[in-house]
Scaffold this active site. Structure first.
Site, PDB file in Angstrom:
ATOM      1  N   ASP A  80      18.366 -39.928-109.265  1.00 51.48           N
ATOM      2  CA  ASP A  80      17.132 -39.725-108.882  1.00 51.48           C
ATOM      3  C   ASP A  80      16.698 -38.902-107.748  1.00 51.48           C
ATOM      4  OD1 ASP A  80      15.911 -41.002-111.607  1.00 51.48           O
ATOM      5  OD2 ASP A  80      15.662 -43.058-110.773  1.00 51.48           O
ATOM      6  N   SER A 128      15.764 -44.663-107.519  1.00 47.70           N
ATOM      7  CA  SER A 128      14.898 -44.735-107.198  1.00 47.70           C
ATOM      8  C   SER A 128      12.937 -44.959-108.601  1.00 47.70           C
ATOM      9  CB  SER A 128      14.483 -43.991-106.096  1.00 47.70           C
ATOM     10  OG  SER A 128      14.373 -42.571-106.564  1.00 47.70           O
ATOM     11  N   CYS A 129      14.321 -44.444-109.868  1.00 48.45           N
ATOM     12  CA  CYS A 129      12.394 -44.678-110.384  1.00 48.45           C
ATOM     13  C   CYS A 129      12.208 -46.109-110.667  1.00 48.45           C
ATOM     14  CB  CYS A 129      12.826 -43.259-111.774  1.00 48.45           C
ATOM     15  SG  CYS A 129      13.110 -42.035-112.108  1.00 48.45           S
ATOM     16  N   VAL A 130      11.073 -45.527-111.009  1.00 48.02           N
ATOM     17  CA  VAL A 130      10.575 -47.021-111.942  1.00 48.02           C
ATOM     18  C   VAL A 130      10.023 -47.016-113.015  1.00 48.02           C
ATOM     19  CG1 VAL A 130       8.560 -48.933-111.355  1.00 48.02           C
ATOM     20  CG2 VAL A 130       9.392 -47.653-109.816  1.00 48.02           C
ATOM     21  N   GLY A 172      13.514 -48.678-108.736  1.00 45.95           N
ATOM     22  CA  GLY A 172      13.119 -48.616-107.435  1.00 45.95           C
ATOM     23  C   GLY A 172      14.177 -48.856-106.109  1.00 45.95           C
TER      24      GLY A 172
END
Lengths: 204, 158
Positions: free
Chosen positions: A152, B28-30, B91
């Site tokens: 990510d 960190s993606c949501v 996140g």
């Protein structure tokens, strides 16, 4: 990227991949106190969206070490050990038979990440020498976690300016153990252009 | 949970009961999960970054544009905006050693999600966010529950 360019980039990648993997194997042999031979089995130039699948899927638990080059030439750089290889490494240096990646001690996590750090740096040295340019990595961060989560940050940090990933798969073979590692580079365009330019004559 | 439809980064989908959606390996993606409990229809958008720049190519990649896109899609398929509620997952801060060279994208993503949802008048009823662990999330359109799986703990339902 034009097909010809992609082909040339691949030839260049293969060259530094072999040198980088050789360097890394020598350093790891000394760190792990074992004889190691290495073999670069695959070099690719992949679209960003295909990395997770190429590495075996988002949901596996891997050991990943990541940094960014912060000098004139910018790129993300990532070393990933897939689950079985991470286990092999932890088993080896902690002298344990059973290892669960979901339940590593701090020192085990730190050790596996250090192995990634060493590999990462030696691959970078190979790239730096080949293009005759100083590359300045930030101190790396590391995590043992789901592959998707590890990917990510590079994707978020560079997804807007990077289209392709340079992906190298290396097999490290000892007398008793075998493990594999992935070296991934996410170069911004200027970095990719510099590689092409500096290597233009020899790879042409 | 293998029958769930996978939503990759910068993708979104809408489904009706008894459909299932999932996002694997959120760092960190949501994953923003919007659900209308009466119509039993919901949707998920897997966002990578907080704010869309000018001339961006994909709405679903960013919190501000992705949530609006998903809400419009849901409304067009019969969900009632007044009933829709949100759950947020992800996140995380995966590499805290790199804080000096880059910002905490996970935290920014969450902040932008909350801001956008507030603007749209949608209530966040549950969340599993921040921290330093990756998460996979499975969403059920039957009851609006999200099941969260990490590499390090028991599954959690929110």
């Amino acid at each position: 990227m034009a097909e010809d360019d992609a082909k040339r980039v691949l030839e260049i990648i293969r060259e530094f991949a072999n040198i980088g993997a050789g360097n890394a194997a020598t350093a790891l042999a000394s760190l792990l106190d074992m004889e190691l031979v290495n073999e670069v089995t695959s070099c690719r130039l992949l679209p960003l969206s295909e990395i997770a699948e190429w590495l075996g899927g988002e949901e596996q638990v891997v050991a990943g070490t990541y940094t960014q080059l912060c000098g004139d030439l910018r790129s993300g750089v990532l070393v990933v050990f897939p689950p079985e290889s991470a286990k092999t490494l932890v088993r080896h240096f902690s002298k344990q038979d059973e290892v669960d990646l979901s339940d590593l001690s701090r020192i085990q996590t730190s050790a596996i990440c250090e192995v990634g750090n060493i590999c990462l740096c030696w691959y970078l040295v190979a790239v730096s020498k080949m293009i005759d340019t100083d590359l300045i990595p930030a101190p790396p961060g590391a995590a043992v976690d789901l592959l998707g989560a590890v990917l990510d940050i590079p994707l978020a940090a560079l997804g807007a300016t990077v289209d392709h990933v340079i992906a190298v798969h290396t097999l490290f073979r000892g007398v008793e153990q075998v493990f594999e590692g992935y070296f991934l580079m996410l170069p911004e365009n200027k970095m990719l252009e510099t590689i092409m330019e500096k290597m233009g004559d020899s790879a042409g | 949970m293998t029958d769930a439809q996978l939503i990759g980064i910068a993708q979104y989908a809408v489904a009706r009961t008894p459909g299932k959606l999932c996002c694997l390996g959120l760092g960190s993606c949501v994953a923003v999960f919007l659900y209308d409990p009466t119509a039993k229809i919901g949707g998920v958008v897997h966002i990578l970054l907080p704010k869309a720049p000018n001339g961006h190519s994909s709405d679903a990649k960013y919190a501000d544009t992705g949530i609006r896109l998903l809400l419009d899609q849901l409304a067009s398929k019969g969900a009632d905006r007044r009933r829709i509620r949100a759950k947020l997952i992800g996140g995380a801060r995966m590499f805290k050693e790199l804080d000096l060279t880059m910002s905490d994208i996970g935290k920014e993503n969450i902040a932008e999600c909350r801001r956008t949802l507030t603007e749209l008048g949608i209530r966040v009823v549950a969340e599993e966010v921040e921290g330093d662990r990756g998460r996979s999330a499975y969403f059920s359109m039957e009851d609006g529950m999200a099941t969260i799986r990490t590499a390090f703990s028991q599954d959690r339902r929110i």
